[in-house]
Motif scaffolding. Structure first.
Motif, short mmCIF file in Angstrom:
data_model
loop_
_atom_site.label_atom_id
_atom_site.label_comp_id
_atom_site.label_asym_id
_atom_site.label_seq_id
_atom_site.Cartn_x
_atom_site.Cartn_y
_atom_site.Cartn_z
N CYS A 1 -3.76 -6.74 4.16
CA CYS A 1 -3.05 -5.67 4.85
C CYS A 1 -3.26 -4.40 4.03
O CYS A 1 -2.76 -4.29 2.90
N GLY A 2 -4.03 -3.47 4.55
CA GLY A 2 -4.42 -2.30 3.77
C GLY A 2 -5.34 -2.73 2.65
O GLY A 2 -6.32 -3.44 2.85
N TYR B 1 2.87 -4.29 7.36
CA TYR B 1 2.78 -3.00 6.66
C TYR B 1 4.10 -2.25 6.69
O TYR B 1 4.43 -1.49 5.78
N PRO C 1 -1.84 0.59 6.41
CA PRO C 1 -2.73 -0.44 6.92
C PRO C 1 -4.04 0.14 7.44
O PRO C 1 -4.19 1.36 7.60
#
Length: 720
Positions: free
Chosen positions: A585-586, A631, A638
């Protein structure tokens, strides 16, 4: 020279606790109507061993209790008294007192001296209330045998020995004491005669004597029966022999005078017990100052001609198998095991780093290196499994706690319960073993109190008067499943719904049985009509579920009215290693415990809906599930904010499902769990951390906490 024996205290404490547990197991299993002599002897040996050990370390309070206990057991095992339920209750009460005293010496816990005095008085009164019972006729081993006096507990044999060392006399007296009554008297020429009153055969006596002496040097003949007056005198002499000879295992110690120095009192060899406690940081148990001030007895194990202590030779025959079993295992502190597991975890991480870096190498050029890395991977995995198995303990460590509790609680409630266990050999991580005891205790108590009916009600329903309570454990996939089942009345749906409505819980008549059963885990929920010291206050079941969920487990209930209830607990085998799914995530990589993952998918635009004031939901095969954007939970940037561009992982916990919106799936791997709270601090939504193959740290998601914190899950209307 002063020897620090504080290191031996822990060994004695551990062994005494094991002996007490074995004593309780034997007492609960003994057939009162027709007890097995071997069982009675085994119960006697547990008391005898604790008595000898406590006397060695100067724990006189435990020695006194076990002395009364041993005397009563001795009469019963020799057939002088019939075993009754009252005796078993007294022996179990004495076991509890000894456990309390043991905890007092080990941890400085309070010891209730009134309870100790009551048990001692009870044992003493029972031992004086002698009811002679007919002993089985012993076969004649000597042609000129004189008729045995049954009231004295068997035949009397007199063994005249040549001159031997006092330690050999002590050892032989102790070993023959396991066969019956023993008395020793001196003979001219520094010789001794031992008189044994026993039901055992003459061959058994000779076999024991042969470990110390040549049988040809012995003079053995059957002695006439004693008159009651002679029996009293012999009992007094026998008690004096036990006290003077250190119960058959230790050389006699003269009582110290005030003029004697510490060296002469034996303190030059063993430290005083109060000094040992002070060094170990253990305070004397409250209300037990007399025992605390007792000096440690002096022990001297002199070698025999063969270089071995004579005591060892004397008991060799009976303890061969036991010694072989002991030699195959060692005691290791849990701290050392945990340290070894941590080192193996670091090795697994290093191996993963090497494997990841070697993936970039040309397999043709570095073939031998890559083969070595593959071999390292296999060996590391085998080593990890072997080390983890050290922490695995059989469920019998948990199950063995319940027979006594079931017996006492059933008697208190006036019920009859047959307790049946299955799968006691199933192994579980020691950390989980310790944490599952309290939840199981509460479930077992509930089954007896609420589940199993009174004998009259069971008979009226066409059941046996004695209810059956099952406790089982077994493997199911990568988890262990523990079930508590009873054949009682089952859960009452109407009463549960009425109580839930009264407590303000959201319920309706169309709820499934599974959802209704889950209501009993609500805080403050109880259907008991009266509050007792057993249950009824509405605390416990919610704590049970919370504790099991904290261990990464789940609870399921199955019940049928009139047929019984089964509560099933599913737990991971260990908390040290985790099968996880890596998600991104990101710029962050997280680990999802694989046990919570149902499936992963990329939703279509039509499957995503927005509910005003409640956030997004996702439609999965006709069912709308809350959508949790990861996120947003952790406030990170993200790659995607549209679920249709990313991945949704369907999670299930506590019977609820939800979709977790992430950017991407990285892979699946086994990770070594590191405690984040002890190394940093507690973080909401995070259960731990691990080190990835590239050396980076990845956080392990707490799925239960994430789903609980999701606002959609707080409202049942979304599932309707």
């Amino acid at each position: 020279m002063t020897i620090d024996i504080s290191q031996f205290f822990q060994v004695f404490f551990d062994e005494a606790e094991e002996l007490l547990a074995e004593k309780e197991r034997l007492l609960l299993a003994v057939d009162i109507a027709s007890p097995d002599p071997e069982d009675l002897n085994a119960i006697f040996r547990t008391a005898h061993s604790i008595k000898g050990g406590s006397s060695t370390f100067g724990l006189n309070d435990m020695t006194e209790v076990t002395h009364f206990l041993e005397s009563l057991l001795d009469r019963i095992r020799k057939g002088e008294m019939a075993l009754t339920a009252e005796h078993v209750d007294a022996f179990l009460a004495a076991k509890d007192i000894l456990k309390m005293q043991l905890d007092g010496h080990r941890n400085g816990a309070h010891v209730d001296q009134d309870a100790v005095a009551n048990v001692r008085m009870m044992l003493q009164e029972l031992s004086q209330d002698v009811v002679p019972v007919a002993a089985p006729p012993a076969p004649s081993f000597v042609q000129s045998a004189i008729k045995a006096n049954v009231s004295t507990g068997g035949r009397r044999y007199r063994i005249e020995m040549p001159h031997v060392e006092q330690r050999d006399v002590n050892a032989l007296t102790a070993e023959l004491g396991l066969l019956g009554r023993v008395s020793v008297m001196p003979l001219p020429g520094e010789r001794h005669a031992i008189t044994v009153t026993t039901h055992e055969s003459l061959e058994d006596i000779i076999a024991i004597c042969s470990f110390v002496l040549n049988p040809d040097d012995l003079k053995i003949f059957e002695a006439p029966a004693l008159t009651p007056e002679q029996q009293i005198i012999e009992d007094r002499e026998r008690a004096k022999v036990e006290d003077d000879m250190g119960y058959g295992f230790f050389d006699p110690i003269d009582a110290p005078t005030q003029e004697q120095s510490e060296e002469e009192r034996g303190y030059g060899f063993f430290q005083p017990i109060e000094h040992i406690r002070a060094t170990a940081g253990i305070v004397a148990p409250a209300g037990n100052s007399a025992a605390s001030a007792a000096p440690v007895q002096q022990v001297r194990a002199e070698p025999s001609e063969t270089g071995e202590p004579a005591e060892k030779k004397a008991v060799a025959k009976k303890d061969d198998k036991h010694a072989a079993a002991e030699s195959s295992s060692i005691r290791v502190s849990i701290e050392k095991v945990d340290q070894l597991i941590n080192l193996i975890g670091e090795l697994v991480i290093t191996q993963a780093m090497i494997e990841q870096r070697s993936d970039a190498l040309d397999p043709m050029v570095h073939e031998r290196l890559l083969n070595s890395v593959s071999q390292l991977t296999r060996n590391t995995r085998d080593l990890q499994e072997a080390v983890m198995s050290i922490r695995m303990m059989p469920m019998d460590f948990v199950f063995s706690r319940f027979p006594r509790m079931v017996r006492d609680l059933a008697a208190k409630l006036g019920k009859k319960v047959d307790f049946i266990t299955n799968g006691a050999a199933t192994e579980l991580d020691k950390g989980l073993i310790e944490r599952i005891v309290d939840p199981l205790t509460h479930l077992v108590r509930n089954s007896i109190d609420h589940g199993i009916e009174m004998p009259e009600a069971r008979a009226a329903a066409g059941k046996t008067e004695a209810g059956r309570l099952f406790l089982s454990a077994g493997h199911q996939g990568g988890n262990i499943v523990i079930e508590v089942s009873d054949d009682g009345a089952g859960l009452n749906r109407e009463r549960i719904l009425a109580k839930a409505l009264q407590n303000g819980l959201p319920v309706n008549d169309n709820m499934s049985d599974a959802d209704v059963w889950q209501l009993i885990f609500a805080p403050g929920f109880s259907t008991a009509e009266t509050v007792t010291d057993v249950s009824g206050r509405g605390v416990g079941m919610d704590v049970v579920k919370r504790n099991i969920m904290a261990m990464g487990g789940s609870v399921d209930i199955r019940s049928a009215k009139g047929f019984g209830t089964t509560i099933s607990i599913s737990l991971p085998l260990t908390l040290a290693i985790l099968d996880g799914m890596s998600i991104r995530c990101g710029e962050e990589v997280y680990i999802l415990p694989l046990g919570f993952v149902v499936e992963s998918l990329q939703p279509a635009p039509d499957d995503i809906k927005e509910i005003s004031g409640r956030g997004p939901v996702i439609k999965v095969r006709g069912e709308y599930l809350p959508l949790i954007p990861l996120y947003q939970m952790f406030d990170i940037t993200p790659r995607f904010t549209n679920p249709c561009e990313g991945i949704v992982v369907i999670l299930e916990s506590d019977g609820r499902k939800a979709g977790l919106f992430v950017d991407d799936l990285v892979g699946q791997q086994q990770v070594v769990v590191k405690n984040l709270e002890s190394n940093y601090r507690k973080v909401t939504g995070i259960s731990g951390a691990t080190i990835l193959g590239d050396g980076g740290v990845s956080l392990i998601l707490d799925v239960t906490a994430l789903m609980r914190s999701s606002r959609q899950l707080a409202d049942d209307a979304i599932f309707s």
